[in-house]
Design an enzyme around this catalytic site. Structure first.
Site, short mmCIF file in Angstrom:
data_model
loop_
_atom_site.label_atom_id
_atom_site.label_comp_id
_atom_site.label_asym_id
_atom_site.label_seq_id
_atom_site.Cartn_x
_atom_site.Cartn_y
_atom_site.Cartn_z
N SER A 119 0.85 -1.19 0.00
CA SER A 119 0.00 0.00 0.00
C SER A 119 0.88 1.24 0.00
O SER A 119 2.02 1.20 0.50
CB SER A 119 -0.88 0.03 1.25
OG SER A 119 -1.52 1.29 1.38
N TYR A 167 -1.88 -0.82 10.25
CA TYR A 167 -2.05 -1.18 8.83
C TYR A 167 -0.78 -0.81 8.05
O TYR A 167 -0.26 -1.63 7.28
CB TYR A 167 -3.27 -0.45 8.26
CG TYR A 167 -3.49 -0.67 6.78
CD1 TYR A 167 -3.99 -1.88 6.31
CD2 TYR A 167 -3.19 0.33 5.86
CE1 TYR A 167 -4.18 -2.09 4.95
CE2 TYR A 167 -3.39 0.14 4.50
CZ TYR A 167 -3.88 -1.07 4.05
OH TYR A 167 -4.07 -1.27 2.71
N1 LIG Z 1 -8.71 0.05 -1.44
C1 LIG Z 1 -7.63 0.76 -1.18
O1 LIG Z 1 -7.67 2.00 -1.09
C2 LIG Z 1 -6.29 0.08 -0.99
C3 LIG Z 1 -5.15 0.88 -1.00
C4 LIG Z 1 -3.91 0.26 -0.83
C5 LIG Z 1 -3.82 -1.10 -0.66
N2 LIG Z 1 -4.96 -1.85 -0.65
C6 LIG Z 1 -4.81 -3.28 -0.47
O2 LIG Z 1 -5.42 -3.95 -1.56
C7 LIG Z 1 -5.91 -5.22 -1.15
C8 LIG Z 1 -7.37 -5.36 -1.55
O3 LIG Z 1 -8.10 -4.31 -0.95
P1 LIG Z 1 -9.61 -3.96 -1.33
O4 LIG Z 1 -9.71 -2.49 -1.31
O5 LIG Z 1 -10.03 -4.72 -2.52
O6 LIG Z 1 -10.35 -4.53 -0.02
P2 LIG Z 1 -11.76 -5.26 0.13
O7 LIG Z 1 -12.05 -5.22 1.60
O8 LIG Z 1 -12.76 -4.70 -0.80
O9 LIG Z 1 -11.46 -6.77 -0.31
C9 LIG Z 1 -10.58 -7.58 0.44
C10 LIG Z 1 -10.83 -9.03 0.06
O10 LIG Z 1 -9.93 -9.83 0.88
C11 LIG Z 1 -10.69 -10.92 1.40
N3 LIG Z 1 -10.09 -11.40 2.65
C12 LIG Z 1 -10.03 -10.78 3.84
N4 LIG Z 1 -9.48 -11.58 4.76
C13 LIG Z 1 -9.17 -12.74 4.13
C14 LIG Z 1 -8.58 -13.96 4.54
N5 LIG Z 1 -8.21 -14.16 5.82
N6 LIG Z 1 -8.39 -14.94 3.63
C15 LIG Z 1 -8.79 -14.75 2.33
N7 LIG Z 1 -9.37 -13.63 1.89
C16 LIG Z 1 -9.56 -12.63 2.78
C17 LIG Z 1 -12.08 -10.35 1.62
O11 LIG Z 1 -13.05 -11.38 1.74
C18 LIG Z 1 -12.25 -9.49 0.37
O12 LIG Z 1 -12.76 -10.24 -0.71
C19 LIG Z 1 -5.66 -5.30 0.35
O13 LIG Z 1 -4.46 -5.99 0.62
C20 LIG Z 1 -5.51 -3.84 0.75
O14 LIG Z 1 -4.77 -3.68 1.93
C21 LIG Z 1 -6.19 -1.29 -0.81
#
Ligand SMILES: NC(=O)c1ccc[n+]([C@@H]2O[C@H](COP(=O)([O-])OP(=O)(O)OC[C@H]3O[C@@H](n4cnc5c(N)ncnc54)[C@H](O)[C@@H]3O)[C@@H](O)[C@H]2O)c1
Length: 263
Positions: free
Chosen positions: A144, A157
């Site tokens: 991230s 985080y």
């Molecule tokens: N959305 C943002 O702004 C952002 C920014 C930087 C990084 N990220 C990273 O991107 C990735 C995806 O984020 P997102 O925004 O799609 O989040 P989201 O919450 O929409 O989706 C996360 C997914 O991970 C799954 N998940 C959670 N715990 C789990 C586990 N123990 N085993 C298997 N699956 C699991 C959830 O069921 C969900 O489908 C994450 O690693 C997040 O930290 C997101």
């Protein structure tokens, strides 16, 4: 959408039921790869079906070592190999440091660090020569922009995403040293309005960092030279690139995909 061709490649995307993982799975499929979505949410099965008949779903809790072993075995069997692993599953729980709850810290350590470490373990085992898939390949971890900046409200985080960055680099070194033929890189996404991204903006307002979720989003855009939030496709295209032969001499890097926010 990129013009990269991944025809014949076999990919596993964790946390692919929704959000960025769904977009990454979709982009890999559009580039020609066959994809298995792995998620704790069974809705991932519908997400995989929507990609087309040849794609699949496996239930996986990324914090569970035995579950990883069976999920990778099932994926290799379904796909007839494994060339690309995207360790995307992650969780974010917004809190000021003075208000941190042990259970929330533990949850983020478990999913973001343990989950990624186990993904590297089982992905490298399967993809290295002599492994169940055995053809080498590419692993992309999802860190991230939080790993590269100091933003209030996301201390633990951010720490877990810095850990993902280090895991990436050591995995790339070990892969090279022991001839695994697997490139290992990570991306640093900027804020994207997925369920997590919207939750983060709401959380910032709830803990008093900003007056409202809109003000939190405005502050992020203000810090971003590109002048907008990220979109799912921005992240998905970067993952397709790192998975492809266009990135054949790239390993052990963290690629910012943040519109310049983290520079
Ligand atoms: N959305 C943002 O702004 C952002 C920014 C930087 C990084 N990220 C990273 O991107 C990735 C995806 O984020 P997102 O925004 O799609 O989040 P989201 O919450 O929409 O989706 C996360 C997914 O991970 C799954 N998940 C959670 N715990 C789990 C586990 N123990 N085993 C298997 N699956 C699991 C959830 O069921 C969900 O489908 C994450 O690693 C997040 O930290 C997101």
């Amino acid at each position: 959408m990129t013009s990269i061709d991944l025809t014949g490649r076999k990919a596993l995307v964790t946390g692919g039921a929704q959000g960025l993982g769904e977009g990454m799975a979709s982009a890999l499929a559009a580039a020609g790869a066959t994809v298995v979505i792995a998620d704790v949410q069974d809705s991932g099965e519908q997400t995989a079906k929507a990609l087309g008949e040849r794609h699949g779903f496996v239930r996986l809790d990324v914090t569970d070592d035995a579950n990883w072993a069976s999920a990778v075995a099932a994926t290799v069997q379904h796909l007839g190999g494994l060339d690309i692993l995207v360790n995307n599953a992650g969780v974010e729980i917004t809190s000021l440091i003075t208000e941190l709850e042990v259970a929330d810290i533990q949850k983020m350590l478990d999913v973001n660090i343990l989950g990624t470490a186990l993904g590297l373990k089982h992905g490298l085992r399967a993809m290295r020569p002599g492994g169940a898939a055995g053809q080498g390949g590419a692993i992309i971890n999802v860190a991230s922009v939080a790993a590269t900046i100091a933003f209030p409200g996301i201390s633990v985080y951010s720490a877990t995403k810095s850990a993902v960055d280090r895991l990436t680099r050591v995995a790339a070194m070990e892969s090279g040293k022991f001839g695994y033929e697997v490139r290992v890189n990570c991306v640093y996404p900027g804020l994207v309005p997925t369920a997590m991204g919207i939750g983060l903006a709401n959380g910032m307002a709830a803990i008093g960092v900003y007056e409202s979720a809109e003000a939190a989003v405005g502050a992020v855009i203000e810090l971003t030279p590109a002048g907008r939030l990220g979109q799912v496709d921005d992240m998905a295209d970067a993952v397709v690139f790192l998975a492809s032969d266009a990135a054949r001499f790239i390993t052990g890097v963290g690629l910012p995909v943040d519109g310049g926010m983290g520079m």
